[in-house]
Scaffold this motif. Structure first.
Motif, PDB file in Angstrom:
ATOM      1  N   ARG A  39       0.841  -1.199   0.000  1.00 10.29           N
ATOM      2  CA  ARG A  39       0.000   0.000   0.000  1.00 10.29           C
ATOM      3  C   ARG A  39       0.871   1.241   0.000  1.00 10.29           C
ATOM      4  O   ARG A  39       1.876   1.301   0.697  1.00 10.29           O
ATOM      5  N   LEU A  40       0.462   2.223  -0.784  1.00 10.60           N
ATOM      6  CA  LEU A  40       1.143   3.509  -0.833  1.00 10.60           C
ATOM      7  C   LEU A  40       0.111   4.570  -0.484  1.00 10.60           C
ATOM      8  O   LEU A  40      -0.949   4.636  -1.110  1.00 10.60           O
ATOM      9  N   ARG A  58      -1.956  -5.487  -5.239  1.00  8.95           N
ATOM     10  CA  ARG A  58      -2.413  -6.862  -5.041  1.00  8.95           C
ATOM     11  C   ARG A  58      -1.361  -7.827  -5.603  1.00  8.95           C
ATOM     12  O   ARG A  58      -0.484  -7.431  -6.344  1.00  8.95           O
ATOM     13  N   ALA A  59      -1.480  -9.088  -5.261  1.00  7.65           N
ATOM     14  CA  ALA A  59      -0.558 -10.099  -5.770  1.00  7.65           C
ATOM     15  C   ALA A  59      -0.669 -10.177  -7.290  1.00  7.65           C
ATOM     16  O   ALA A  59      -1.752 -10.020  -7.850  1.00  7.65           O
ATOM     17  N   GLY A  60       0.438 -10.386  -7.969  1.00 10.12           N
ATOM     18  CA  GLY A  60       0.439 -10.455  -9.428  1.00 10.12           C
ATOM     19  C   GLY A  60       0.845  -9.129 -10.039  1.00 10.12           C
ATOM     20  O   GLY A  60       1.502  -8.313  -9.410  1.00 10.12           O
ATOM     21  N   MET A  61       0.424  -8.906 -11.269  1.00 11.52           N
ATOM     22  CA  MET A  61       0.790  -7.687 -11.980  1.00 11.52           C
ATOM     23  C   MET A  61      -0.187  -6.565 -11.640  1.00 11.52           C
ATOM     24  O   MET A  61      -1.399  -6.757 -11.655  1.00 11.52           O
ATOM     25  N   ASN A  62       0.347  -5.392 -11.340  1.00  7.02           N
ATOM     26  CA  ASN A  62      -0.460  -4.212 -11.064  1.00  7.02           C
ATOM     27  C   ASN A  62      -0.233  -3.206 -12.183  1.00  7.02           C
ATOM     28  O   ASN A  62       0.879  -3.052 -12.672  1.00  7.02           O
TER      29      ASN A  62
END
Length: 51
Positions: free
Chosen positions: A5-6, A20-24
């Motif tokens: 989280r940013l 989230r897990a995977g590609m963002n």
């Protein structure tokens, strides 16, 4: 280490970004009607990636 989280302490200026897990994907969107004729450059996509 994993970035999940940013966020900022000034939530009215910077909306939190949750990863989230995977590609963002970072996608730009022009929301104000007066800016509809502008393009999506200079909206902070690369700056977000640098953070």
């Amino acid at each position: 280490m994993k970035l999940s989280r940013l966020y900022s302490n000034k939530a009215d200026l910077f909306e939190a970004v949750d990863f989230r897990a995977g590609m963002n994907v970072v996608m730009a969107e022009i929301r104000l009607d007066e800016n509809r004729r502008k393009d999506t450059h200079n909206l902070g996509k690369s700056t977000l990636g640098r953070l």
